[in-house]
Motif scaffolding. Sequence first.
Motif, PDB file in Angstrom:
ATOM      1  N   LYS A   1       0.804  -1.219   0.000  1.00  0.00           N
ATOM      2  CA  LYS A   1       0.000   0.000   0.000  1.00  0.00           C
ATOM      3  C   LYS A   1       0.840   1.274   0.000  1.00  0.00           C
ATOM      4  O   LYS A   1       0.303   2.374   0.098  1.00  0.00           O
ATOM      5  CB  LYS A   1      -0.925   0.001   1.220  1.00  0.00           C
ATOM      6  N   HIS A   2       2.145   1.123  -0.087  1.00  0.00           N
ATOM      7  CA  HIS A   2       3.007   2.308   0.027  1.00  0.00           C
ATOM      8  C   HIS A   2       4.207   2.146  -0.903  1.00  0.00           C
ATOM      9  O   HIS A   2       4.805   1.063  -0.984  1.00  0.00           O
ATOM     10  CB  HIS A   2       3.483   2.449   1.475  1.00  0.00           C
ATOM     11  N   ASN A   3       4.559   3.218  -1.601  1.00  0.00           N
ATOM     12  CA  ASN A   3       5.689   3.175  -2.533  1.00  0.00           C
ATOM     13  C   ASN A   3       6.994   3.454  -1.800  1.00  0.00           C
ATOM     14  O   ASN A   3       7.534   4.549  -1.845  1.00  0.00           O
ATOM     15  CB  ASN A   3       5.481   4.181  -3.669  1.00  0.00           C
ATOM     16  N   THR A   4       7.491   2.427  -1.113  1.00  0.00           N
ATOM     17  CA  THR A   4       8.750   2.563  -0.379  1.00  0.00           C
ATOM     18  C   THR A   4       9.866   2.976  -1.322  1.00  0.00           C
ATOM     19  O   THR A   4      10.661   3.863  -1.026  1.00  0.00           O
ATOM     20  CB  THR A   4       9.094   1.235   0.324  1.00  0.00           C
ATOM     21  N   PHE A   5       9.942   2.297  -2.466  1.00  0.00           N
ATOM     22  CA  PHE A   5      10.883   2.660  -3.540  1.00  0.00           C
ATOM     23  C   PHE A   5      10.083   3.355  -4.629  1.00  0.00           C
ATOM     24  O   PHE A   5       9.042   2.862  -5.067  1.00  0.00           O
ATOM     25  CB  PHE A   5      11.556   1.407  -4.116  1.00  0.00           C
ATOM     26  N   PHE A   6      10.601   4.501  -5.095  1.00  0.00           N
ATOM     27  CA  PHE A   6       9.931   5.237  -6.171  1.00  0.00           C
ATOM     28  C   PHE A   6      10.078   4.432  -7.464  1.00  0.00           C
ATOM     29  O   PHE A   6      11.141   3.896  -7.771  1.00  0.00           O
ATOM     30  CB  PHE A   6      10.572   6.613  -6.332  1.00  0.00           C
ATOM     31  N   HIS A   7       9.001   4.343  -8.231  1.00  0.00           N
ATOM     32  CA  HIS A   7       9.077   3.586  -9.494  1.00  0.00           C
ATOM     33  C   HIS A   7       8.401   4.368 -10.619  1.00  0.00           C
ATOM     34  O   HIS A   7       7.795   5.427 -10.392  1.00  0.00           O
ATOM     35  CB  HIS A   7       8.452   2.194  -9.328  1.00  0.00           C
ATOM     36  N   ARG A   8       8.499   3.827 -11.809  1.00  0.00           N
ATOM     37  CA  ARG A   8       8.093   4.557 -13.010  1.00  0.00           C
ATOM     38  C   ARG A   8       6.603   4.908 -13.040  1.00  0.00           C
ATOM     39  O   ARG A   8       6.198   5.833 -13.740  1.00  0.00           O
ATOM     40  CB  ARG A   8       8.439   3.732 -14.265  1.00  0.00           C
ATOM     41  N   ASN A   9       5.777   4.171 -12.272  1.00  0.00           N
ATOM     42  CA  ASN A   9       4.335   4.404 -12.300  1.00  0.00           C
ATOM     43  C   ASN A   9       3.850   5.303 -11.162  1.00  0.00           C
ATOM     44  O   ASN A   9       2.649   5.481 -10.983  1.00  0.00           O
ATOM     45  CB  ASN A   9       3.590   3.064 -12.233  1.00  0.00           C
ATOM     46  N   CYS A  10       4.807   5.849 -10.411  1.00  0.00           N
ATOM     47  CA  CYS A  10       4.424   6.765  -9.330  1.00  0.00           C
ATOM     48  C   CYS A  10       4.007   8.115  -9.905  1.00  0.00           C
ATOM     49  O   CYS A  10       4.516   8.529 -10.962  1.00  0.00           O
ATOM     50  CB  CYS A  10       5.600   6.974  -8.365  1.00  0.00           C
TER      51      CYS A  10
END
Length: 1654
Positions: free
Chosen positions: A310-319
């Motif tokens: 439920k949380h984007n700990t690592f930033f990724h391309r779909n953020c």
Amino acid sequence: MFSYVVCKLTPAFPQTEEHPKKNTSPQPDESPKTDELPQIEVSPKNLQRHFLPDSPENTEECVTGKSLCEQLTDGFKSNDSIKNTGAAGVISDQDLQQEKTETEEIEHLFHRLDLHRSNKLRAADVLQITKHSLQTHEFCAEKELIQTFVQKLLMMNYRARYININKASDHDKMQQRDTDLSEDISDIFEAVLLSDKGTSQSEQIHPMDVQMAVFHCADGFLKQLLVTKLSQCQYALPLLVPDPFTQQIEFPLWTFRQINKSWKIRNTNNETISKTHSVYKAQTPMVSFFRFGSVSSSKSQLMNSLINEKHNTFFHRNCPGSSRTRVLMDGVVEIAWFCPSGKHTDKFNDCVAFCNLHGDAGDHEKQLQILTEISSVNVVLLPQLDRNDRSAEKIQKLFRIKMPLICLFTEEESTLMKMKKGKFKIGLKNRNQSDVSEELRRVINDCLSESSSTFRLEDVSKHSDIRVDEEVDEDCRRGREAAQQMASLLENKDLAVIKESFLPRHGKLWHQWSQKNKELHRSQGEKTEMQKIRKEQHDCEIGEFMRRFNKTINSHTERETFFLKWLRILLDEHTSADLSALHQKYDKTWSAVLKLKEKHEPEKLTAKQAELEKISEDLQGAAFGLEHIMREIGQIYESCESVKENKKDLQFHFSSLPSLAAEMMISGFPLELMDGDAAHVPLIWISAVLDELNQKLGTQRVFVLSVLGLQSSGKSTMLNAMFGLQFAVSAGRCTRGAFMQLIRVSDEVKTQMNFDYILVVDTEGLRALELTGRSTRQHDNELATFVVGLGNLTLINIFGENPSEMQDVLQIVVQAFMRMKKVRLNPSCVFVHQNVSDVTAGEKNMEGKRRLQQTLDEMTKLAAEDEVCDAECFSDVIRFDVQNDVKYFAQLWEGSPPMAPPNPNYCENIQELKETIIFHATKSQGMMLTHLKDRIKDLWEALLNEQFVFSFRNSLEISAYRKLETEYSKWSWSLRSAMMETENKLHNKIESEVIHEVDEIDLQRELKKTSEEVKKSMSDFFEKDTDADILIQWKTSFEIKIKELQENIVRETKRKLNEILQQRDLKKEIDAQRTNHENTLYEKSKELALKLKDEANDEETLKKEFDVFWEQSVKKIFTDTSAIKNIDIMRDVREILSDAHGSVSVDHLRESRDIFSVSSYSDYVQLKKSSGFSIKNVYKSAKEKLGFVLSQEDQTQIRSFVTDVAQQTDKMIKSFNISKMGYNKSCIQQLTGYIKARETEYQEGPVKYVFKNEFFMDLVLSICKRANKMITDQHRLFREANDPKIYVEKKREEYYSIFQKYFHEATSAAIFGEIICQKLKEPIEQSVYKKTARDLADEMRSNCESLNGNRSKLEKHILKTLAGKGDFEKYMKYITTPRDHFKGFIRDEVSQYITEKFSVSVLPKMKDNIELLQKKIKEAAHGSTEHVQENRGDVGLWLKSFTQKLSDVLIFSEKDLSGVKHDDVDDFNLLEDVIKKELPVIMSDIRNRFNSKSLEKKLDPKFRPDELLSDHLCQCCWVQCPFCKAICTNTIENHDGDHSVPFHRVDGINGWHKTLTLDLCANICTNLVISDQTFLASGKSFPYKSYRTAGGIYANWSITPDHSELPYWKWFVCRFQDDLEMKYEKTFEGQGEILNEWKKITKQDAIDSLDKYM
């Protein structure tokens, strides 16, 4: 020679698809880069290191065996070398051009962000109050991105990564493009082609570029702060960071030093274990993720699914906000930790670190090497395997090492496959990500379970060729070295004694001085002792620890700040293990205490609670931080200042110490304002620090913001989020005392406000659980008043929506402000409700706000009347706008910790509150720093002088509490009444031998319905009563009281019934003998009747024959059985005492004194030999030896002892059950044995005297005299039931009736029916009497004015009755032995009620109960007849069914008819008819014999209505005030907490007199504790103001220091002045002269005052 070029180093391999260059296609998964471009000379050798393939000497030896490629594919035929661009040492023009392009991109990024690498961002800059920080920014300009990002991050808002950029309107641009297209175009291909022209825009800045740009431009302190905040946001943290210009890899170890992680695991016993570790020390397994080549799936997104879906700990391309390009993230390694919650749903069972290498791993060889060396599991993401791929060798190498490897192929569709041990592959193509995540999680768990490999963050610094921030920063390194030198002195030292040995001034000595200072202000104590303590402090040597601290702190360099931070880190590290162990021990012991409370084992419970208290003390002792060192510095200064002398072992003059503390405050460190352990403000030290602060900062104005709230309500967390501070926070105790911290206001904001700094004051939580016993209500109220008075604005922090606890504190604060007129305060407050889940709470709570306002206003009016003040509403004293100054906060966490990030809504609430604070600030003038010093001094001095106010309780509270106690009395009676019915029912079943054991669960089941009704009634009362706002504070405690009462009732009932079970077996012989006599008579009379059937013709002959038979039979019974004699209790007592104490005279036994009514016990005691006196051969009485009687304290203590022994022996006598078991002399022997044991135990305690033999004699005789009637009555009942002479004679007519029926040849069924009815007569009578007694008790609880309330109401009626009778002796019995008097009063009231209401109430009840019982017996007979006929049974079955059906209501069983032959009974209808016919006759006989004395004569005392009511009303606390004898009003015996009473009496009633005079006292306790008078206890003098310090019986009393007085006792003293003077042989003269105003009080005034106040 090699030529040197100016360039930027970049990887030789082209940018992959995952990290494309500008204007290339799809953006991948990771993130950014930063920094201004320095010119760097690069040699071909350096170039070779960066661009050539792995050399053999730099590559780990490969493991032989079948290769990864061989296992995955069969088509590889060669293993070509990885290709490189450019030859060794040579860079092509194309590469140089690429370098130039990338350099321009970085320069352009920094320019867009308005950053300059040469100007470092400082923590001090971002923490100040700026115009930008006071606004909410959902959109911002590019140049404000950095400010907005930092501001949101400091507030723990994880949306800091998702900031939108202000751009020109997209709608306008679209319209502009529309006008360029011809309306005539009808071809879609042409339209699309034309619309694409000219649409190129500059790329949006990647969010991770913003983060990394700040990271590269920040100084060490800001970096650490930002990374700590990133961690709180549950974001991944930079672990390895390549310099954007030199590519030199940096390991920012310093940034991790303040981060702790907490988690829970389950051990092999399925127990949950909590762990908290600094991340740099934590030993955890690590899972590393790499990407080789360009892939279609996002690696970071996949990692997030493993850690927190439920949380984007690592930033990724779909953020949100992700753009096609990023500049600063390639080669960055980020780390995050999964922390389990100890639940079965945890994805991993222990803490696991996850590392993510951004970019193509083939391009970042050093990072790859480091990670593979420390990883427990390696996970590789690649499109597919190609032997010709440039990274094939690196992948091969990963396959050959021992560490587990998981290959994820984006272009394959296969599920999880195991290639060999520890090597796996998973296909991702066309697969559900959830399935992939689950497979990956499972295989990682399997790998971790088989591996013992762990890593420690600190160990990363051991790798070569990387730059460690702590090592390259000279100030940081030297600061660490200095701190390590200090920490080394603590090694192998016991934490419990570290503070005492290293910091001797701020411990015991400072606490003693603080106490003496309070005494000085409150009781005009002596200053000499205080000066002596200061001298002791001054004489203490300054050890090596403090010398090193002073030396380093005095350097005035940046190194000083690093040193302080390092010292805090190392001290935490040193104490963490011991503190963790102590916390676990505390939790374990606390759990044990709770279990013992449930089991009700008082002795074990007391021992465990003492152990818990000891652990709590150890926890406080083991805490050792920077604040303790600063306390010591403060005490060094104060002691030197007090004795006006410098210390020789101090390296510099003591006057420079405040300067050091001022520098620390300016640097952003909090300074302790109030010592939480000593509960005192070190005024000399604080004043000196503020003077120095004023000198260093100049004439500055501050706005003081204080925060107040209950423990763990989120105060410190709120401040940290609002201002980016770092106050200590945790789930348990955090801040102790009060700390102040400066926050600078920027120049642009100063123009809008009237101050230069905000001074934030954070406080310890009120009502701290672990400080019960040490942190009193007074301390909480002092602290609250201090911080509210100090603050220009106070945040009243409340966890949840109910403000009752804080309302309570605010009432005290308002009262205090009214009394402390000298301070001239005008504070304001804002209420903050934390953890409100409903976003519409603000709207829904308008009614709550209105009631809060109303309550606060009413309380203020009451206080104003008391203080003769003109305040009419709360805001007259504390500025408060209920519409705007009540805030509702969302819950802190978005999900369940430990993996939940902070709730963004909470952060928005923080921003709104910040704006409210600034709004208040703009309207405030604040105060000058110099004035702040005066404000603190005046406020603290006023608090010291006004101690009495802090235990203030207003009349609203008292009134509400009385109402609650009345309701409690009703609830408790409902439970008792229901249990009495159950007890009676089970008692009958036991006596009838239907049941043979009693289970607590069955009793609870019987009580369940009533219990639920009581719970509902309680809930309605607390929710719907008009005083619900006040009552809510007691809701929990009364729920606990009712629960404990219910448990006590159940437990006591079980005990009683078990005693009956045991006694049933013991009295079987008695019952069997009686039954045998009765049944023998039945059988012999039958034989006689049958014999006379043909001989006797008339009734007269028949009667004569029966009389002769009866006399002979009864005579034989009397011969075979000894009669039960009457008893003489007191004769037995005297014989036992004479045997045990032959030396005691017979005269003393005859002329003993009633020990309950003696005025003094002095003649009963003699001093112990160990008391310090030596008189040969003989001990003299206290009066002879010392010339005065026992102290009042000793008298009170002995009287309490006597009362308690009497209560316990009373219970023992009841347990003997004499009415059933009979009296035996051993009963008295048991009593005397118990009394002797208690006397011995008492004498072995901390008393200076022993009792003479006469004391024991008189105590035994007095107790037995009181019990004489009860024992005699019970024995009479036993004798009437079991002495054959009595019970056989009573039944003569019954036997004659049966004899006649036998003679006239009545059927066996008819005769058996009459026998049954005769046997039922006595059980029916007992059952009816018991039921009538219970009904009467119930009715009197409703209708009898004196008995229909609680104990306080009963006391009011007793006092009225005493006033009416005017009997001094009765008064003294009430005063000296209140419990006995109460029971006697209840007995008299019941007797009077029965007499007066006999015909209208008692008799009708009795008749109703007879009819009800008659109906039940008939139904039982009928039901038994049907049962036998249906089952074709015999008379045995009929009798069994009949007795069982009646077992609830009667003590009647088959054994009662065991000797009566009834085998020939077969007409069951006739048997039923006979019972129905005979029953009304028996009932009529019982009814006719019933009169007003029947209950008293026929019932065992424990079943009588007066005893039932006494059990209810007298099962409470009977401890008396040591000064005036007022009885504690708590409704529970042995209750927790202090004893208290709403109204105290005149202490002269208890014989208190002025020392060395014959003047009786005429004071009331509530006045005494605000006076300057003293009293004697244990031979010492104590001020009444601090009466608790006398210890013993004084320490457990809470005497409210107010003006609550009851005129009744003033009248009593005047009315019985002569009697009191005669009793105590003293007079109300001199200092104890009775006021003329008292003499004007009439008896009616006194009685009326009872109605008014009680």
